[in-house]
Enzyme design. Sequence first.
Site, PDB file in Angstrom:
ATOM      1  N   ARG A  89     158.931  54.221  68.939  1.00 14.31           N
ATOM      2  CA  ARG A  89     158.188  55.315  69.587  1.00 14.31           C
ATOM      3  C   ARG A  89     159.140  56.313  70.218  1.00 14.31           C
ATOM      4  O   ARG A  89     159.980  55.956  71.025  1.00 14.31           O
ATOM      5  CB  ARG A  89     157.248  54.771  70.662  1.00 14.31           C
ATOM      6  N   LYS A  94     140.120  49.188  81.906  1.00 11.36           N
ATOM      7  CA  LYS A  94     139.660  49.773  83.168  1.00 11.36           C
ATOM      8  C   LYS A  94     138.132  49.855  83.234  1.00 11.36           C
ATOM      9  O   LYS A  94     137.571  50.627  83.998  1.00 11.36           O
ATOM     10  CB  LYS A  94     140.288  51.155  83.364  1.00 11.36           C
ATOM     11  N   ARG A  98     151.474  64.435  83.912  1.00 13.93           N
ATOM     12  CA  ARG A  98     151.298  63.508  85.028  1.00 13.93           C
ATOM     13  C   ARG A  98     152.569  63.441  85.861  1.00 13.93           C
ATOM     14  O   ARG A  98     153.668  63.445  85.324  1.00 13.93           O
ATOM     15  CB  ARG A  98     150.978  62.087  84.518  1.00 13.93           C
TER      16      ARG A  98
END
Length: 307
Positions: free
Chosen positions: A188, A59, A297
């Site tokens: 994960r 980004k 979020r």
Amino acid sequence: MPELPEVETIARGLAKRVTGDVIESVWLGQKKEPLKSPAPEIAATLEHSRIAAVRRIGKHIVFDLDRVARAPTPAKRRESFRRSKGTGTPPSRTSQPEAGGGARPTQTSAQWIVHLGMTGRMQVCEPQAEVEKHTHAILRLSSGRELRFVDPRRFGRLSVAPAADFDAGGVEPLEVDLDRFVTLFRGRKTPIKSALLNQKLLRGVGNIYADESLFRAGIRPRRRAATITREQLAKLHTSVKEVLKEAIALGGSSISDYVDANGDEGFFQLQHRVYGREAEPCLVCRTPIKRVVIAGRSSHYCPKCQK
Ligand SMILES: [Zn+2]
């Protein structure tokens, strides 16, 4: 907050307008937050550098700079002249900078790295354009224009790297192959949504595009990454790329004719299928879209289409 497709669009727009331009001088504001590298270092790196390329890494907007060493100062010239007199070299030769060897212009590379944060913007404008409040950097270019960094909330960051060695960490989502993609999530225990947002795994996937990708892949955001089959991850691999590419294409198509008076880029947003559509009907099955909070979020999904 600009996400990967917006940053890509901005980087392409900047590349179109400032590639080849030389940064003549730099003004930096007093606020400390936007400056990740010390102000004198930023100024010294940028001044008298030629913008060789502008591109996106994760980004970040990265300006690749060719640094051409400045011509020797008159004082140095005089000194070399004095020295050369002692060795009997004709003065006419020493008046050429190249003749001294050490004064030959040396090209080195450096990078200027811009992270827009929440509200950061890059403007390419004429010098007489009013300097907006919250302007933290002004670069005067040899073309006569200015490149400005404006950021009201000051989450954006400016830094320089002495060589072309900036590493944003993580894997580029548009380039990652399936095997590598699958490996990223193996074992994960975190929700897949968190794993998608983890910049150490994939760089540049933000909240909106993570939600949209998971919807297209039919995976609930709260699913533990490790429980997702290779087949489903293959779908996700495809959908992440699809979503980002579609958004870039939309931004890219608007780039040439959608620059406002200040030189800011504008973009058309991808039409969201789930993001920001809480309680609205799913575009596929009409089930109301749900919103949950994962790792702080907002996450949006269709409880019927996503398992
Ligand atoms: Zn649905």
